[in-house]
Design an enzyme around this catalytic site. Structure first.
Site, PDB file in Angstrom:
ATOM      1  N   SER A 138      -8.357  -5.234 -34.552  1.00  0.00           N
ATOM      2  CA  SER A 138      -9.023  -3.935 -34.604  1.00  0.00           C
ATOM      3  C   SER A 138      -9.652  -3.762 -35.973  1.00  0.00           C
ATOM      4  CB  SER A 138      -8.008  -2.811 -34.367  1.00  0.00           C
ATOM      5  OG  SER A 138      -8.574  -1.539 -34.640  1.00  0.00           O
ATOM      6  N   TYR A 151       0.259   1.294 -35.184  1.00  0.00           N
ATOM      7  CA  TYR A 151      -0.838   0.564 -34.546  1.00  0.00           C
ATOM      8  C   TYR A 151      -1.645  -0.212 -35.584  1.00  0.00           C
ATOM      9  CZ  TYR A 151      -5.200  -0.365 -32.062  1.00  0.00           C
ATOM     10  OH  TYR A 151      -6.297  -0.993 -31.505  1.00  0.00           O
TER      11      TYR A 151
END
Length: 247
Positions: A138, A151
């Site tokens: 990400s 995350y």
């Protein structure tokens, strides 16, 4: 990475980026196996498609991963590409003592899951032609969004793990990282229609164009994610951090 003639396993293939990658790669003439927790979502992905298969997998369960790996190489011995895409994203409040369930499940799904599945399939993939592993990280691996701390941390870990994996498997298995920006998917509630996020079709179009480059880039980075990916290198980390977390 070859664009056709592969047998590709994609985790998290029942929705979002995983589903769209599955459909695009299948459309290029690849056999695609989609894996995930929800059988109904997987069946929606493969509906009406030739050379597409669905297998249920609980990526949080190490025993299930071992059994799944044995099953998939038995049923699909030509498997030569693994795309570790499954992931969850949850908001967390770090300002006081809390229940750590969200953090622990995020680490198990986003980090331990890909590590365990990669480990279970490495020996098989190493024996296949044109073998590749694609790990989905990400843009938040490089500049964190403060509301989703675990995350971000798992994606930063996946980036680091991928760099080491690439070096150790050099000459045996091609290792690629795909680092999305904020994309309109079902990853979090309301995200699929959130203004300012990259439309999923546009993201996949750009990703597939990057996969077609020769040689395949070690990192698949659409233009929009460059703001985060190169912030620290370009001396813009504090600025990027403030902009990201103001929005």
């Amino acid at each position: 990475m070859e664009m056709t003639g592969n047998t590709i396993l994609i985790t998290g293939g029942g929705s979002g980026i995983g589903r769209e990658l599955a459909l695009r790669f299948n459309g290029l003439g690849n056999t695609v196996i989609v894996a995930g927790r929800r059988r109904d979502a997987l069946e929606e992905t493969i509906a009406g498609r030739d050379r597409m298969h669905a297998v249920v997998l609980d990526i949080e369960d190490p025993t299930a991963i071992t059994a799944f790996a044995k099953q998939v190489v038995t049923e699909h011995p030509a498997l030569n590409v693994l795309i570790n895409n499954a992931g969850i994203m949850r908001r967390e409040d770090l300002t006081g003592t809390r229940n750590l369930r969200d953090a622990e499940e995020t680490i198990t799904t986003n980090l331990l899951g890909p590590i365990r599945l990669t480990d279970a399939l490495t020996d098989h993939l190493a024996g296949r032609p044109n073998a590749a592993i694609v790990n989905v990280s990400s843009g938040l691996a490089f500049v964190p969004l403060t509301g989703t701390p675990t995350y971000n941390a798992t994606k930063a870990a996946i980036h680091s793990y991928t760099v080491s994996l690439r070096k150790q498997l050099d000459g045996r298995i091609e290792v690629i990282e795909l680092a999305p920006p904020a994309v309109q998917t079902e990853l979090t509630p309301g995200q699929s229609t959130r203004e300012g996020y990259m439309p999923l079709d546009e993201f996949i179009d750009e990703v597939m164009a990057l996969f077609r480059r020769e040689p395949t880039p070690q990192e698949i980075l659409v233009e929009r994610v460059g703001f985060l990916r190169w912030a620290e290198r370009d001396g813009r980390f504090d600025q990027a951090f403030d902009i990201l977390n103001t929005h």
